[in-house]
Design a protein around this motif. Structure first.
Motif, PDB file in Angstrom:
ATOM      1  N   GLY A   1     -13.090  -2.521 -15.640  1.00 36.90           N
ATOM      2  CA  GLY A   1     -13.998  -3.549 -15.157  1.00 36.90           C
ATOM      3  C   GLY A   1     -13.344  -4.496 -14.169  1.00 36.90           C
ATOM      4  O   GLY A   1     -12.171  -4.383 -13.828  1.00 36.90           O
ATOM      5  N   PHE A   2     -14.141  -5.443 -13.689  1.00 37.56           N
ATOM      6  CA  PHE A   2     -13.671  -6.396 -12.696  1.00 37.56           C
ATOM      7  C   PHE A   2     -12.622  -7.329 -13.292  1.00 37.56           C
ATOM      8  O   PHE A   2     -12.689  -7.708 -14.454  1.00 37.56           O
ATOM      9  CB  PHE A   2     -14.846  -7.228 -12.169  1.00 37.56           C
ATOM     10  CG  PHE A   2     -15.830  -6.446 -11.365  1.00 37.56           C
ATOM     11  CD1 PHE A   2     -15.519  -5.995 -10.097  1.00 37.56           C
ATOM     12  CD2 PHE A   2     -17.079  -6.134 -11.882  1.00 37.56           C
ATOM     13  CE1 PHE A   2     -16.428  -5.270  -9.354  1.00 37.56           C
ATOM     14  CE2 PHE A   2     -17.995  -5.400 -11.157  1.00 37.56           C
ATOM     15  CZ  PHE A   2     -17.672  -4.969  -9.880  1.00 37.56           C
ATOM     16  N   ALA A   3     -11.640  -7.713 -12.483  1.00 35.34           N
ATOM     17  CA  ALA A   3     -10.643  -8.698 -12.900  1.00 35.34           C
ATOM     18  C   ALA A   3     -11.215 -10.089 -12.664  1.00 35.34           C
ATOM     19  O   ALA A   3     -11.697 -10.405 -11.572  1.00 35.34           O
ATOM     20  CB  ALA A   3      -9.352  -8.514 -12.110  1.00 35.34           C
ATOM     21  N   ALA A   4     -11.170 -10.930 -13.700  1.00 35.97           N
ATOM     22  CA  ALA A   4     -11.739 -12.276 -13.591  1.00 35.97           C
ATOM     23  C   ALA A   4     -10.788 -13.213 -12.851  1.00 35.97           C
ATOM     24  O   ALA A   4      -9.569 -13.098 -12.950  1.00 35.97           O
ATOM     25  CB  ALA A   4     -12.031 -12.823 -14.980  1.00 35.97           C
ATOM     26  N   GLY A   5     -11.361 -14.137 -12.098  1.00 33.28           N
ATOM     27  CA  GLY A   5     -10.590 -15.208 -11.486  1.00 33.28           C
ATOM     28  C   GLY A   5      -9.662 -14.773 -10.380  1.00 33.28           C
ATOM     29  O   GLY A   5      -8.583 -15.357 -10.218  1.00 33.28           O
TER      30      GLY A   5
ATOM     31  N   ARG B   1      -9.636  -8.557  -3.106  1.00 29.16           N
ATOM     32  CA  ARG B   1     -10.636  -7.482  -3.111  1.00 29.16           C
ATOM     33  C   ARG B   1     -10.276  -6.508  -4.234  1.00 29.16           C
ATOM     34  O   ARG B   1      -9.242  -5.839  -4.182  1.00 29.16           O
ATOM     35  CB  ARG B   1     -10.648  -6.777  -1.749  1.00 29.16           C
ATOM     36  CG  ARG B   1     -11.799  -5.781  -1.554  1.00 29.16           C
ATOM     37  CD  ARG B   1     -13.087  -6.501  -1.250  1.00 29.16           C
ATOM     38  NE  ARG B   1     -14.185  -5.591  -1.021  1.00 29.16           N
ATOM     39  CZ  ARG B   1     -14.559  -5.139   0.187  1.00 29.16           C
ATOM     40  NH1 ARG B   1     -13.884  -5.497   1.269  1.00 29.16           N
ATOM     41  NH2 ARG B   1     -15.598  -4.340   0.319  1.00 29.16           N
ATOM     42  N   ASP B   2     -11.111  -6.432  -5.248  1.00 29.38           N
ATOM     43  CA  ASP B   2     -10.799  -5.669  -6.447  1.00 29.38           C
ATOM     44  C   ASP B   2     -11.144  -4.195  -6.246  1.00 29.38           C
ATOM     45  O   ASP B   2     -12.322  -3.831  -6.131  1.00 29.38           O
ATOM     46  CB  ASP B   2     -11.574  -6.244  -7.631  1.00 29.38           C
ATOM     47  CG  ASP B   2     -11.111  -5.700  -8.970  1.00 29.38           C
ATOM     48  OD1 ASP B   2     -10.325  -4.728  -8.977  1.00 29.38           O
ATOM     49  OD2 ASP B   2     -11.520  -6.236 -10.010  1.00 29.38           O
ATOM     50  N   ILE B   3     -10.103  -3.354  -6.222  1.00 25.83           N
ATOM     51  CA  ILE B   3     -10.304  -1.909  -6.057  1.00 25.83           C
ATOM     52  C   ILE B   3      -9.763  -1.156  -7.281  1.00 25.83           C
ATOM     53  O   ILE B   3      -9.367   0.003  -7.174  1.00 25.83           O
ATOM     54  CB  ILE B   3      -9.637  -1.388  -4.770  1.00 25.83           C
ATOM     55  CG1 ILE B   3      -8.181  -1.875  -4.687  1.00 25.83           C
ATOM     56  CG2 ILE B   3     -10.430  -1.820  -3.544  1.00 25.83           C
ATOM     57  CD1 ILE B   3      -7.400  -1.250  -3.548  1.00 25.83           C
ATOM     58  N   GLY B   4      -9.775  -1.832  -8.431  1.00 26.43           N
ATOM     59  CA  GLY B   4      -9.298  -1.209  -9.649  1.00 26.43           C
ATOM     60  C   GLY B   4     -10.315  -1.212 -10.767  1.00 26.43           C
ATOM     61  O   GLY B   4      -9.975  -1.023 -11.925  1.00 26.43           O
ATOM     62  N   THR B   5     -11.583  -1.404 -10.446  1.00 21.66           N
ATOM     63  CA  THR B   5     -12.590  -1.680 -11.472  1.00 21.66           C
ATOM     64  C   THR B   5     -12.974  -0.466 -12.312  1.00 21.66           C
ATOM     65  O   THR B   5     -13.288  -0.590 -13.489  1.00 21.66           O
ATOM     66  CB  THR B   5     -13.876  -2.240 -10.843  1.00 21.66           C
ATOM     67  OG1 THR B   5     -14.549  -1.182 -10.135  1.00 21.66           O
ATOM     68  CG2 THR B   5     -13.574  -3.377  -9.886  1.00 21.66           C
TER      69      THR B   5
ATOM     70  N   MET C   1      -1.292  -6.746  -2.958  1.00 21.11           N
ATOM     71  CA  MET C   1      -1.811  -8.093  -3.241  1.00 21.11           C
ATOM     72  C   MET C   1      -1.552  -9.031  -2.069  1.00 21.11           C
ATOM     73  O   MET C   1      -2.392  -9.866  -1.729  1.00 21.11           O
ATOM     74  CB  MET C   1      -1.177  -8.627  -4.524  1.00 21.11           C
ATOM     75  CG  MET C   1      -1.648  -7.937  -5.799  1.00 21.11           C
ATOM     76  SD  MET C   1      -0.774  -8.503  -7.282  1.00 21.11           S
ATOM     77  CE  MET C   1      -1.447 -10.164  -7.423  1.00 21.11           C
ATOM     78  N   ARG C   2      -0.392  -8.907  -1.449  1.00 25.38           N
ATOM     79  CA  ARG C   2      -0.074  -9.737  -0.287  1.00 25.38           C
ATOM     80  C   ARG C   2      -0.984  -9.443   0.897  1.00 25.38           C
ATOM     81  O   ARG C   2      -1.116 -10.267   1.811  1.00 25.38           O
ATOM     82  CB  ARG C   2       1.384  -9.530   0.117  1.00 25.38           C
ATOM     83  CG  ARG C   2       2.376  -9.910  -0.973  1.00 25.38           C
ATOM     84  CD  ARG C   2       3.787  -9.533  -0.599  1.00 25.38           C
ATOM     85  NE  ARG C   2       4.707  -9.769  -1.709  1.00 25.38           N
ATOM     86  CZ  ARG C   2       5.997  -9.448  -1.691  1.00 25.38           C
ATOM     87  NH1 ARG C   2       6.502  -8.879  -0.612  1.00 25.38           N
ATOM     88  NH2 ARG C   2       6.759  -9.694  -2.749  1.00 25.38           N
ATOM     89  N   ARG C   3      -1.605  -8.270   0.851  1.00 23.04           N
ATOM     90  CA  ARG C   3      -2.513  -7.877   1.926  1.00 23.04           C
ATOM     91  C   ARG C   3      -3.983  -8.031   1.513  1.00 23.04           C
ATOM     92  O   ARG C   3      -4.870  -7.587   2.229  1.00 23.04           O
ATOM     93  CB  ARG C   3      -2.220  -6.435   2.337  1.00 23.04           C
ATOM     94  CG  ARG C   3      -0.846  -6.267   3.006  1.00 23.04           C
ATOM     95  CD  ARG C   3      -0.425  -4.803   3.095  1.00 23.04           C
ATOM     96  NE  ARG C   3       0.761  -4.624   3.910  1.00 23.04           N
ATOM     97  CZ  ARG C   3       2.008  -4.804   3.495  1.00 23.04           C
ATOM     98  NH1 ARG C   3       2.225  -5.157   2.232  1.00 23.04           N
ATOM     99  NH2 ARG C   3       3.018  -4.630   4.315  1.00 23.04           N
ATOM    100  N   GLY C   4      -4.216  -8.630   0.335  1.00 20.08           N
ATOM    101  CA  GLY C   4      -5.581  -8.972  -0.064  1.00 20.08           C
ATOM    102  C   GLY C   4      -6.273  -8.012  -0.995  1.00 20.08           C
ATOM    103  O   GLY C   4      -7.475  -8.166  -1.255  1.00 20.08           O
ATOM    104  N   TRP C   5      -5.536  -7.048  -1.580  1.00 22.58           N
ATOM    105  CA  TRP C   5      -6.146  -6.032  -2.431  1.00 22.58           C
ATOM    106  C   TRP C   5      -5.603  -6.116  -3.858  1.00 22.58           C
ATOM    107  O   TRP C   5      -4.409  -6.334  -4.058  1.00 22.58           O
ATOM    108  CB  TRP C   5      -5.872  -4.625  -1.910  1.00 22.58           C
ATOM    109  CG  TRP C   5      -6.293  -4.366  -0.506  1.00 22.58           C
ATOM    110  CD1 TRP C   5      -5.504  -4.413   0.608  1.00 22.58           C
ATOM    111  CD2 TRP C   5      -7.605  -4.016  -0.051  1.00 22.58           C
ATOM    112  NE1 TRP C   5      -6.234  -4.104   1.730  1.00 22.58           N
ATOM    113  CE2 TRP C   5      -7.532  -3.854   1.358  1.00 22.58           C
ATOM    114  CE3 TRP C   5      -8.824  -3.815  -0.689  1.00 22.58           C
ATOM    115  CZ2 TRP C   5      -8.635  -3.508   2.126  1.00 22.58           C
ATOM    116  CZ3 TRP C   5      -9.927  -3.464   0.080  1.00 22.58           C
ATOM    117  CH2 TRP C   5      -9.830  -3.316   1.472  1.00 22.58           C
ATOM    118  N   LEU C   6      -6.466  -5.918  -4.842  1.00 20.14           N
ATOM    119  CA  LEU C   6      -6.055  -5.860  -6.238  1.00 20.14           C
ATOM    120  C   LEU C   6      -6.223  -4.428  -6.727  1.00 20.14           C
ATOM    121  O   LEU C   6      -7.346  -3.946  -6.901  1.00 20.14           O
ATOM    122  CB  LEU C   6      -6.901  -6.811  -7.096  1.00 20.14           C
ATOM    123  CG  LEU C   6      -6.513  -6.903  -8.572  1.00 20.14           C
ATOM    124  CD1 LEU C   6      -5.095  -7.449  -8.725  1.00 20.14           C
ATOM    125  CD2 LEU C   6      -7.501  -7.771  -9.338  1.00 20.14           C
TER     126      LEU C   6
END
Length: 448
Positions: free
Chosen positions: A82-86, A90-94, A388-393
């Motif tokens: 699922g989505f990471a809270a907080g 950009r969450d790409i691990g859901t 993460m430094r480039r805006g992606w989770l």
């Protein structure tokens, strides 16, 4: 502290330690006695002490650190889908389906309201049962004599299936890397997970044979769109696995066909007509949405009877309103078309992204399912930090691993909601992240 530990059997020793932990006599981070010291103090066999620690490890009460010993576990966060809270990333691990691809149930809801269902009535709605018999029966070998059970999702089905067949510390064969929910279900119940490697054709024959030699009493396999790898059983691999299982007809075989109607690939089963304990589980969450907490299980008569005993009408049964809604959606031609289109969309986006990565120097197979399993050639956690430094989770492969082993060099990415421009940006950022990790590793290797 060692003087407070009591017991002669593994279960008694584990219960004694658990009591000390619950009462605060042992706190997170405290070191437990070595296996040898504990065995000598209690006057028991070393293997008894090992088994006690293993029970506590499987339950998440302690952690092993190799030469660092065994420590009381803290309240560490457990990886979940699922989505990471907080997060502003950009969450790409859901691992989620695309919400825009989930059919709208509004029209069907108006049609399913009917007379109230009362205590003592059949647990399975008759219309859903008729549809499910066709959905499940066509993919099982002739002569299997399947019986249907409805549960509140696949996780509920897995937990009930294992509970009716196993006792604490029994061994269960799990795919490695493994679906997060399966890992949690096995560990929380105190079963002993035995990893079976997965390759491009699914669960390996040598791995299954080794697990059976270790005395596993249940096997959980994903025939299609294995999560996280995207692997699906080929006809040849399924036949080879069935041949191995023929020597173990009473081992419970559970097939989790979670992707079912979305998959473009044929279904190949591990279940042989002569196998005695088996179950095929199919949930509707991937194509009708995670909030549709319903799964259908087809199983042998004895397993079905044991499952039914735990589904009391009016308390633990699945709502008949939900059952009617699932039936109304599943039999709607427009909804069926939307489900097929969703499966094609997920496959096309994954293939597009895999092609971009391959062109960028990271050869990647798209597999089947909602995710892409990306080989990095570098530690996944370090690459995810660069992303993460480039805006992606991103989600590193370590979270799906069973037991302790070398750091994963894979990422599981959910990219089907990204357009071409975002896919290309992610691909470029991932290539740059891998390069940065490799460059940072060079000075460390030279210094070593």
């Amino acid at each position: 502290m060692i003087t407070d530990i009591e017991g002669r059997s593994a279960a008694e020793i584990a219960d004694s330690l658990r009591t000390l932990i619950e009462r605060g006599a042992l706190r997170p981070g405290d070191a437990l006695p070595s296996v040898r010291a504990l065995a000598e103090h209690l006057g028991v066999n070393r293997n008894t002490a090992v088994s006690a620690y293993r029970q506590l490890t499987n339950a998440g009460a302690v952690v092993t650190r190799g030469r660092g010993g065994t420590l009381v576990a803290g309240a560490a966060a457990v990886a979940q889908e699922g989505f990471a809270a907080g997060t502003a990333l950009r969450d790409i691990g859901t691992g989620n389906p695309d919400p825009s691809r989930i059919p709208d149930p509004s029209n069907a809801l108006a049609r399913v309201a009917g007379r109230p269902v009362l205590y003592g009535e059949p647990v399975i709605d008759p219309d859903l049962a008729a549809w499910a018999e066709a959905w499940m029966g066509g993919d099982l070998p002739a002569g299997c004599d399947p019986r249907l059970t409805v549960t509140s999702g696949a996780a509920d089905a897995m937990e009930r299936l294992l509970a009716q067949a196993l006792t604490r510390d029994d061994a269960v064969a799990l795919e490695d890397p493994c679906f997060l929910t399966s890992i949690h279900t096995v560990r929380i119940a105190g079963y002993r997970p035995v990893p079976v490697p997965v390759d491009e054709e699914g669960m390996t024959v040598a791995g299954l044979r080794a697990a059976l030699e270790q005395g596993v009493r249940a096997v959980i396999c994903t025939p299609r769109a294995q999560n996280p790898t995207g692997a699906s059983l080929t006809a040849r691999r399924a036949a080879d696995l069935r041949a191995v299982l023929r020597e173990h007809p009473y081992v419970l075989v559970i097939e989790d066909d979670h992707y079912s109607l979305l998959s473009r690939l044929p279904y190949h089963s591990l279940i042989d007509p002569d196998h005695r304990r088996w179950a095929l589980v199919r949930s509707v969450s991937k194509f009708l949405g995670p909030d549709m907490c319903l799964a259908v299980t087809a199983s042998d008569p004895e397993t079905a009877h044991r499952l039914a005993m735990r589904l009391t009408p009016g308390t633990t049964w699945v709502s008949h309103l939900l059952q009617r809604l699932v039936h109304a959606l599943a039999t709607d031609p427009d909804v069926s078309a939307r489900i097929r289109a969703a499966g094609e969309h997920y496959a096309a986006r994954n293939e597009r992204f895999a092609g971009m990565l391959t062109a960028g120097g990271i050869p990647t197979r798209p597999g089947d399912g909602l995710n892409v399993w990306v080989p990095l050639g570098a530690p996944a956690r370090a690459v995810s930090e660069q992303l993460m430094r480039r805006g992606w989770l991103a989600r590193p492969g370590d979270e799906f691993a069973l037991g302790e082993r070398a750091p994963s060099e894979r990422l599981r990415l959910t990219v089907h909601e990204l357009d071409d421009a975002d896919l290309q940006k992610l691909s470029d950022d991932l290539v740059a992240s891998v390069s940065a990790v490799r460059a940072n590793a060079e000075p460390a290797r030279a210094a070593g």
